[in-house]
Design an enzyme around this catalytic site. Structure first.
Site, PDB file in Angstrom:
ATOM      1  CB  ALA A  78     -46.761  27.508  21.152  1.00  0.00           C
ATOM      2  NE  ARG A  87      -2.186   3.882 -11.893  1.00  0.00           N
ATOM      3  CZ  ARG A  87      -1.957   2.792 -12.310  1.00  0.00           C
ATOM      4  NH1 ARG A  87      -2.840   2.609 -13.243  1.00  0.00           N
ATOM      5  NH2 ARG A  87      -1.117   2.018 -11.396  1.00  0.00           N
ATOM      6  CB  SER A 134     -45.123  24.953  17.392  1.00  0.00           C
ATOM      7  OG  SER A 134     -46.086  23.412  16.714  1.00  0.00           O
ATOM      8  CB  ALA A 188      -0.785   0.357   0.636  1.00  0.00           C
ATOM      9  CG  ASP A 199      -4.592  -0.918  -6.207  1.00  0.00           C
ATOM     10  OD1 ASP A 199      -5.149  -2.767  -5.960  1.00  0.00           O
ATOM     11  OD2 ASP A 199      -4.151  -0.744  -6.963  1.00  0.00           O
TER      12      ASP A 199
HETATM   13  C1  UD1 Z   1      -0.132  -4.261 -10.351  1.00  0.00           C
HETATM   14  C2  UD1 Z   1       0.268  -5.776 -11.204  1.00  0.00           C
HETATM   15  C3  UD1 Z   1       0.148  -5.982 -12.421  1.00  0.00           C
HETATM   16  C4  UD1 Z   1      -1.358  -6.159 -12.047  1.00  0.00           C
HETATM   17  C5  UD1 Z   1      -2.283  -5.253 -10.979  1.00  0.00           C
HETATM   18  C6  UD1 Z   1      -3.361  -5.600 -10.876  1.00  0.00           C
HETATM   19  C7  UD1 Z   1       3.088  -4.803 -10.467  1.00  0.00           C
HETATM   20  C8  UD1 Z   1       4.518  -4.723 -11.234  1.00  0.00           C
HETATM   21  N1  UD1 Z   1       1.902  -5.196 -12.027  1.00  0.00           N
HETATM   22  O1  UD1 Z   1       0.027  -3.047 -11.588  1.00  0.00           O
HETATM   23  O2  UD1 Z   1       0.194  -7.157 -12.386  1.00  0.00           O
HETATM   24  O3  UD1 Z   1      -2.733  -6.663 -13.244  1.00  0.00           O
HETATM   25  O4  UD1 Z   1      -1.240  -4.559  -9.974  1.00  0.00           O
HETATM   26  O5  UD1 Z   1      -3.670  -4.588  -9.489  1.00  0.00           O
HETATM   27  O6  UD1 Z   1       3.410  -5.872  -9.404  1.00  0.00           O
HETATM   28  N2  UD1 Z   1       3.385  -0.518  -4.148  1.00  0.00           N
HETATM   29  C9  UD1 Z   1       3.404  -0.418  -3.112  1.00  0.00           C
HETATM   30  N3  UD1 Z   1       4.923   0.339  -3.487  1.00  0.00           N
HETATM   31  C10 UD1 Z   1       5.387   0.470  -4.903  1.00  0.00           C
HETATM   32  C11 UD1 Z   1       4.795   0.642  -5.544  1.00  0.00           C
HETATM   33  C12 UD1 Z   1       3.452  -0.181  -5.487  1.00  0.00           C
HETATM   34  O7  UD1 Z   1       3.402  -1.014  -1.486  1.00  0.00           O
HETATM   35  O8  UD1 Z   1       6.398   0.942  -5.087  1.00  0.00           O
HETATM   36  C13 UD1 Z   1       1.882  -1.108  -3.801  1.00  0.00           C
HETATM   37  C14 UD1 Z   1       0.381   0.042  -4.193  1.00  0.00           C
HETATM   38  O9  UD1 Z   1      -0.060   0.867  -2.992  1.00  0.00           O
HETATM   39  C15 UD1 Z   1      -0.370  -0.713  -4.772  1.00  0.00           C
HETATM   40  C16 UD1 Z   1      -0.068  -1.997  -5.452  1.00  0.00           C
HETATM   41  O10 UD1 Z   1       1.585  -1.785  -4.506  1.00  0.00           O
HETATM   42  O11 UD1 Z   1      -1.026  -0.899  -3.496  1.00  0.00           O
HETATM   43  C17 UD1 Z   1      -0.059  -2.180  -6.485  1.00  0.00           C
HETATM   44  O12 UD1 Z   1       0.599  -1.094  -7.721  1.00  0.00           O
HETATM   45  P1  UD1 Z   1      -0.150  -0.586  -8.837  1.00  0.00           P
HETATM   46  O13 UD1 Z   1       0.507   1.077  -9.035  1.00  0.00           O
HETATM   47  O14 UD1 Z   1      -1.984   0.201  -8.372  1.00  0.00           O
HETATM   48  O15 UD1 Z   1      -0.124  -1.276  -9.665  1.00  0.00           O
HETATM   49  P2  UD1 Z   1      -0.471  -1.590 -11.244  1.00  0.00           P
HETATM   50  O16 UD1 Z   1      -0.622  -0.626 -12.197  1.00  0.00           O
HETATM   51  O17 UD1 Z   1      -1.472  -1.735 -10.698  1.00  0.00           O
HETATM   52 MG    MG Z   2      -2.914  -1.372  -9.164  1.00  0.00          MG
END
Ligand code: UD1
Ligand code: MG
Length: 481
Positions: free
Chosen positions: A443, A48, A425, A42, A140
């Protein structure tokens, strides 16, 4: 087919709530056969989302998305739960407690995030420690159920895979990583969308963001990661390719796309909210609640509605609401942190704020606001009233426009009204004040001291009549013009 994986639940309880393979009952002693750790990622910036709030704190049905995931994990009793967070994410650490938080700074990718978590698990992983599998989840993806998580653990053990990945086939594979399978069906590698060739882009089976990994291999796999990719990050997903190079067996199983929905944008957050609301409304109706127009009623995950409750169109429930049997919540009402008793009627256009407790058969009507107040059985406040920081005895009637004046700009004060009282009232009850049992407040009164039991109190200017004066005034005005 994965959904039909043999799965038995030896210890009773709801099917799927107990990981059947973990605990064996030996002569009344529960022995944990295998321990697993959970790592929830997380720490990402959630760029985004374009938000000041960490992505995983955005609520879905009144609960931060990461709390949905923790709730699904809870019955599985992991040996350790680690949440990888970013440096300014104290709010996430608080919400996930007692799960441990580890800070990843800077966020260098999902592979780096798992490495950070492993440092906190030092000595606890196999072969040195007793944890022999690690469940990696992304903060997420809030729709996973206990049953699915439990089945994934069971499946990895059943097939002895080094890595088990949960895949899905969403309508739009978009930015998800693509799962590349070998001819024998094994999982060969995961290719991130940004790095995929056109042929790989065309693959419909994608990474849902869950892995169960054999702890014996995890550290070596992570050590072999590099950032030679489109984002220049350490991708966790690359461990599959590395494992295959080491001739380790990896496998993907397919789950319903709905359960693996990953939230990266506000539009996906809105989709997730809609999906969660559909689930909650369906569950409420299955439990015996009438929703006249389900799509206009908004529930929280903890909304507790009794049997034969009727919810009219356009009602919103915030967190912490319970409604007793047979109560009716009429249109355009907003309830939060409130308890509504059996047979009560709320609204239309009522607002129940935190601490509102309506006992059975209470009627609260249009433009009535209740905050931190208990209304005894059968109390009626049917129009335009504000009752705050109060205790109202059973069967008392609160007239239209009556209010408690509970705040002097600095402090809040309490109002106590006895049973069977009648508040006329447009009265103003200036707290702290007590109205005795069976008392009448005339009232338009402004009540600033105690009203004794059974008394009639009148706190307003006396009416003065000047016969003929209105006509005189009118004539004078006409002459001026
Ligand atoms: C990621 C996967 C992708 C998958 C998708 C599913 C990787 C490289 N890609 O992409 O294959 O299809 O999820 O939802 O894993 N996070 C960290 N530290 C970091 C980067 C991210 O803790 O340095 C956490 C984010 O907070 C998030 C999760 O990892 O909760 C996934 O990161 P996110 O950037 O959402 O990856 P996606 O592009 O969705
Ligand atoms: Mg993601």
């Amino acid at each position: 087919m994965f959904y039909t994986t043999p799965f038995c639940c030896k210890h009773g309880g709801a099917a799927g709530m107990v990981p059947a393979f973990r605990v064996f009952d030996l002569f009344g002693l529960s022995v944990t056969q295998s321990d697993f750790a959970v790592v929830i990622l997380a720490a990402g910036n959630g760029t985004r989302m374009k938000s000041a709030l960490p992505k995983v704190m955005h609520p879905i049905a009144g609960r931060p998305m990461i709390a949905h995931l923790l709730e699904a994990l809870r019955p599985l009793t992991p040996a350790a739960t680690l949440v990888v967070i970013g440096p300014q994410m104290d709010s996430v650490a608080r919400i996930v407690a007692p799960a441990e938080s580890v800070v990843q700074d800077p966020p260098l990718g999902t592979g780096d995030a798992v490495r950070t978590a492993l440092k906190a698990l030092d000595g606890r992983l196999a072969p040195q420690g007793g944890i022999d599998e690690v469940f990696v989840l992304y903060g997420d993806t809030p729709f996973l159920t206990t049953q699915t998580l439990s089945r994934l653990l069971a499946e990895r053990r059943r097939i002895s895979a080094a890595i088990l990945v949960a895949g899905m086939r969403p309508a739009d594979p978009g930015r998800y990583g693509r799962l590349v399978l070998a001819p024998d069906g094994a999982l060969e590698r995961i290719v991130e969308a940004a790095d995929a060739t056109p042929e790989e882009q065309a693959i419909g089976l994608v990474n849902g963001g869950i892995m169960v990994i054999d702890a014996h291999h995890l550290r070596d796999l992570l050590d072999a990661l590099d950032s030679d990719n489109a984002k220049g990050e350490l991708y966790l997903t690359d461990i599959v390719r590395i494992a295959r190079r080491k001739r380790l067996f990896c496998r993907a199983v397919e789950l319903p796309a709905e359960e693996l929905l990953g939230i990266n944008t506000r539009a996906e957050l809105a989709e997730a909210e809609a999906l969660m609301q559909r689930r909650l409304r369906r569950a409420a109706m299955e439990a015996g609640v009438t929703l006249a127009a389900p799509e206009t009623v908004f529930l929280c995950t903890d909304t507790a509605l009794g049997r034969d409750v009727v919810i009219e169109p356009n009602v919103t429930f915030g967190p912490g609401v319970t409604v007793g049997e047979g109560a009716r919540i009429r249109s355009f009402s907003h309830l939060e942190g409130a308890a509504v008793g059996a047979g009560a009627v709320v609204g239309p256009f009522a607002r129940l704020r935190p601490g509102a407790v309506l006992e059975d058969e209470v009627h609260v009507g249009n433009f009535v606001e209740i905050k931190a107040a208990r209304l005894g059985t059968g109390v009626k406040a049917n129009h335009l009233a504000y009752i705050g920081d109060s205790e109202v005895g059973a069967r008392t009637n609160i007239g239209a426009g009556a209010i408690t004046c509970n705040y002097d700009g600095v402090n809040k004060y309490r109002t106590t009204i006895g049973e069977g009282a009648f508040i006329g009232s447009n009265s103003v009850l200036v707290a702290p004040v007590t109205i005795g049992q069976g008392a009448y407040v005339a009232a338009g009164s402004v009540i600033t001291r105690e009203v004794p039991r059974d008394a009639l109190s009148i706190g307003r200017g006396r009416q003065v009549d000047k016969p003929g004066r209105a006509g005189q005034m009118r004539r004078r005005q006409l002459m001026k013009n």
